[in-house]
Design an enzyme around this catalytic site. Structure first.
Site, PDB file in Angstrom:
ATOM      1  CE  LYS A 133     -12.772  -3.521  25.431  1.00 12.36           C
ATOM      2  NZ  LYS A 133     -12.822  -4.690  26.325  1.00 12.36           N
ATOM      3  CG  ASP A 161     -13.924  -7.925  24.537  1.00  9.44           C
ATOM      4  OD1 ASP A 161     -14.771  -8.766  24.899  1.00  9.44           O
ATOM      5  OD2 ASP A 161     -13.053  -7.470  25.301  1.00  9.44           O
ATOM      6  CD  GLU A 190     -11.681 -10.603  23.348  1.00 11.91           C
ATOM      7  OE1 GLU A 190     -11.799 -10.484  24.588  1.00 11.91           O
ATOM      8  OE2 GLU A 190     -10.907  -9.908  22.661  1.00 11.91           O
ATOM      9  CG  ASP A 213     -11.437 -12.141  27.930  1.00 10.32           C
ATOM     10  OD1 ASP A 213     -10.755 -12.462  28.923  1.00 10.32           O
ATOM     11  OD2 ASP A 213     -11.578 -10.951  27.589  1.00 10.32           O
ATOM     12  CE  LYS A 235      -8.858  -8.467  28.827  1.00  6.58           C
ATOM     13  NZ  LYS A 235      -9.621  -9.263  27.871  1.00  6.58           N
TER      14      LYS A 235
END
Length: 320
Positions: A133, A161, A190, A213, A235
């Site tokens: 992250k 991400d 992302e 995303d 997701k």
């Protein structure tokens, strides 16, 4: 003869889980268990705070309405993404559509100390892929951490991400600290910037591949082959029904894009289903499911190898 049960649950989270500037103290959700004769199917409905359009309470109302309709013979699905996904999973188990085979490999998630990730990767067999992250701290720090990891582990590929955290300037500050020789080992980043156009420009200027995303859930998004775009991260809890997930995977694959099935911090039951969906729809692609360690317990179905205690259905609050 159809019958159904609905359960409500709440799992304490580890301290320090922050989503979009909100500390997530508990993960709240619902399970539906559908029965038809001897067959049974489970589904998880757990809207993700800060990301899902619907709240837990709204999802509960929609789920109970849908279950009662299903008991009367209805074949439709609810509109809310999290409810549509959970209901469609229960139906897919009930009818045998969802295969049992699962991909329990998970790209390890690094949210803090990079040394922890290095230790975890040392024991990882085969292809070394991890997720980091970024965008939670200073962009310069993120760039330095990514560079250190890629330098320390020569066969490592990273998925990053940013959750649209950066301005174009911040994104460039990040890239400046990643050695150009290592950038090819960033599998994708992302949504680096707040807008898609800025993210596209970042990919062109830095040579760092990006992935969509959040964009997948926007009304004006269309699947296109674009320079610098390598993947889409799907997701399912935020997407909708299993059919919609299958459509998105197929659209990505048709363009030569990698499709990655990714967690919305589901419980162990939901994660094991996502592992089955990944093995079914995206075989050969490592799913992004390394979120169970953020929780203090498992429920109904344990994740293989997890030492967390696993609650049985009798320990959950039954609503129906």
């Amino acid at each position: 003869m159809r019958s159904a049960q609905v359960y409500r649950w709440q799992i304490p989270m580890d301290a320090g889980v922050v989503l979009r500037d909100r500390r997530l103290k508990t993960r709240d959700g619902l399970y539906v268990c559908l029965r038809d004769g001897e067959r049974e199917g489970w589904g998880e409905i757990s809207p993700l705070p800060g990301f899902s359009q619907e709240t837990w309470e709204e999802a509960q109302t929609a789920l109970l309405t849908w279950v009662n309709d299903w008991l009367q013979g209805s074949e439709g699905l609810p509109e809310m993404p999290s409810v549509a996904f959970g209901a469609s999973c229960a139906l897919a188990e009930l009818t045998g559509v969802l295969p049992e085979a699962a991909d329990y490999r998970a790209a390890p998630l690094c949210t803090g100390d990079p040394d922890d990730l290095v230790l975890r990767l040392a024991d990882m067999p085969g292809e070394k892929i991890a997720k980091v992250k970024v965008g939670l701290y200073e962009a310069v720090r993120d760039g330095m951490v990514v560079n250190v990891l890629l330098e320390a582990i020569p066969d490592l590929h990273l998925r990053l991400d940013a959750n649209r955290a950066w301005t174009p300037l911040k994104a460039q500050q990040f890239a400046k600290y990643v050695n150009p020789d290592y950038r090819a080992r960033i599998a994708f980043l992302e949504e680096p910037c707040k807008t898609r156009d800025d993210s596209r420009a970042f990919a062109r200027e830095t040579g760092i591949a990006i992935a969509w995303d959040e964009s997948l859930r926007e009304a004006d998004f269309t699947f296109e082959a674009e320079e610098g775009v390598r993947a889409v991260v799907i997701k399912p809890t935020l997407t909708g029904s299993l059919d919609k997930v299958r459509e998105q995977v197929a659209a990505a694959h048709a363009l030569g894009l990698t499709a990655v099935i990714s967690s919305s911090i589901e419980s162990s039951l939901g994660l094991t289903q996502l592992a089955r969906i990944a093995a079914w729809l995206t075989p050969g692609t490592l799913p992004g499911l390394d979120t169970l360690h953020l929780m203090q317990a498992q429920q109904i179905r344990p994740w293989p190898g997890s030492a967390l205690p696993c609650l049985k259905r009798e320990e959950l609050e039954r609503l129906l």
